[in-house]
Design an enzyme around this catalytic site. Structure first.
Site, short mmCIF file in Angstrom:
data_model
loop_
_atom_site.label_atom_id
_atom_site.label_comp_id
_atom_site.label_asym_id
_atom_site.label_seq_id
_atom_site.Cartn_x
_atom_site.Cartn_y
_atom_site.Cartn_z
N GLY A 11 0.72 -1.51 0.00
CA GLY A 11 -0.06 0.01 -0.15
C GLY A 11 0.73 1.46 -0.20
CB SER A 12 4.27 2.22 -0.89
OG SER A 12 4.34 1.84 -2.31
CG ASN A 13 1.78 3.19 -5.75
OD1 ASN A 13 2.35 4.21 -6.35
ND2 ASN A 13 2.45 2.07 -6.02
CG MET A 88 -1.72 -8.52 -5.45
SD MET A 88 -0.47 -7.56 -6.94
CE MET A 88 0.26 -8.80 -7.44
NE ARG A 89 -7.98 -11.73 -5.50
CZ ARG A 89 -7.88 -12.75 -5.22
NH1 ARG A 89 -8.41 -13.94 -6.26
NH2 ARG A 89 -7.84 -13.54 -3.99
CB ILE A 91 -11.29 -5.39 -12.71
CG1 ILE A 91 -10.96 -5.04 -11.39
CG2 ILE A 91 -12.83 -5.16 -12.98
CD1 ILE A 91 -11.19 -3.47 -10.81
CG ASN A 106 -3.33 -0.81 -12.45
OD1 ASN A 106 -3.23 -0.70 -11.22
ND2 ASN A 106 -2.81 -1.43 -13.29
CG HIS A 108 2.07 -1.66 -15.41
ND1 HIS A 108 1.81 -3.16 -15.11
CD2 HIS A 108 3.11 -2.02 -16.31
CE1 HIS A 108 2.70 -3.88 -15.65
NE2 HIS A 108 3.39 -3.38 -16.23
C1 GRF Z 1 3.50 -1.25 -7.60
O1 GRF Z 1 4.82 -1.44 -8.07
C2 GRF Z 1 2.60 -0.85 -8.68
O2 GRF Z 1 3.07 -0.38 -9.50
C3 GRF Z 1 2.12 -2.40 -8.98
O3 GRF Z 1 2.01 -3.05 -7.62
C4 GRF Z 1 3.00 -2.52 -6.82
C5 GRF Z 1 2.10 -2.13 -5.34
O4 GRF Z 1 3.05 -1.49 -4.55
N1 GRF Z 1 0.78 -2.33 -9.75
P1 GRF Z 1 2.23 -0.78 -3.20
O5 GRF Z 1 1.26 -1.63 -2.80
O6 GRF Z 1 1.58 0.41 -3.84
O7 GRF Z 1 3.41 -0.30 -2.20
#
Ligand code: GRF
Length: 202
Positions: A11-13, A88-89, A91, A106, A108
């Site tokens: 969840g860093s994003n 991680m799913r 849609i 999203n 990527h």
């Molecule tokens: C990130 O690298 C994002 O680009 C990918 O999954 C990772 C998620 O990282 N889709 P976080 O959970 O946001 O730290």
């Protein structure tokens, strides 16, 4: 703008979006819900620490049931924008994709259309590309193939491992995601074919 975030892990994003709202880079917005398929996710702790409601979606009864529930939750929380942040799913159901057409985005960790799917950073490292980066795109029926909203380049030519690539790109992900979400809050994106055009509100 009501933002719903879907995350499965670290969840860093998600945290970057929380911080972007707090420090004003994302204006007039609120994260109304974190939806997760993983009760143990670090993202859940981050939500709790920031008083963001958490909703769990169980995939054990299959994708159709789970995505119907996601759609119900997005409706219930009156979501204007849905950010996938390490969800991680894939849609796939028509109901959810059409119900939230051009509202689900999203991030990527590669410059799409290169290196789609899982482990994009490792694929880029092993391929030997010198420049990679990250992409924010709309989610549609394809795998990481929806219209591209914005991208950031990262030089990886001197990286010694896939992990180093991952680390370097992640820093840019956080900036790019906040930038794009902030733009949604202040204007709108129009899609012409595959091209995404931004119109800032007057
Ligand atoms: C990130 O690298 C994002 O680009 C990918 O999954 C990772 C998620 O990282 N889709 P976080 O959970 O946001 O730290």
């Amino acid at each position: 703008m009501n933002i719903a975030v879907l995350a499965s892990g670290r969840g860093s994003n998600f945290q970057a979006i929380i911080d972007g709202i707090k420090d004003g880079r994302i204006k007039n917005s609120k994260i109304v819900v974190l939806i997760t398929d993983n009760k143990e996710a670090k993202a859940v702790e981050r939500a709790k620490a920031n008083n963001i409601p958490v909703e769990f979606v169980d995939y054990r009864e299959g994708r159709e049931v789970a995505e119907r529930r996601i759609k119900e939750l997005l409706d219930r929380y009156k979501s204007d924008l849905v950010c996938l942040a390490g969800f991680m799913r894939i849609i796939k159901t028509k109901e959810l994709l059409e119900g939230y057409r051009n509202k689900i985005i999203n991030i990527h960790p590669a410059l799409l259309p290169s290196f789609t799917g899982m482990h994009a950073q490792k694929k880029a490292f092993e391929h030997g590309v010198k420049v990679s980066g990250c992409t924010v795109h709309f989610v549609d029926e394809s795998l990481d193939g929806g219209p591209i909203i914005d991208q950031a380049c990262v030089y990886i030519g001197d990286c010694k491992s896939a992990e180093e690539v991952e680390e370097r790109i992640l820093k840019e992900e956080h900036k790019l995601y906040v930038k794009v979400v902030g733009m949604f809050a202040e204007g709108k994106f129009k899609i012409e074919g595959r091209r995404v055009i931004y119109q800032k509100a007057p």
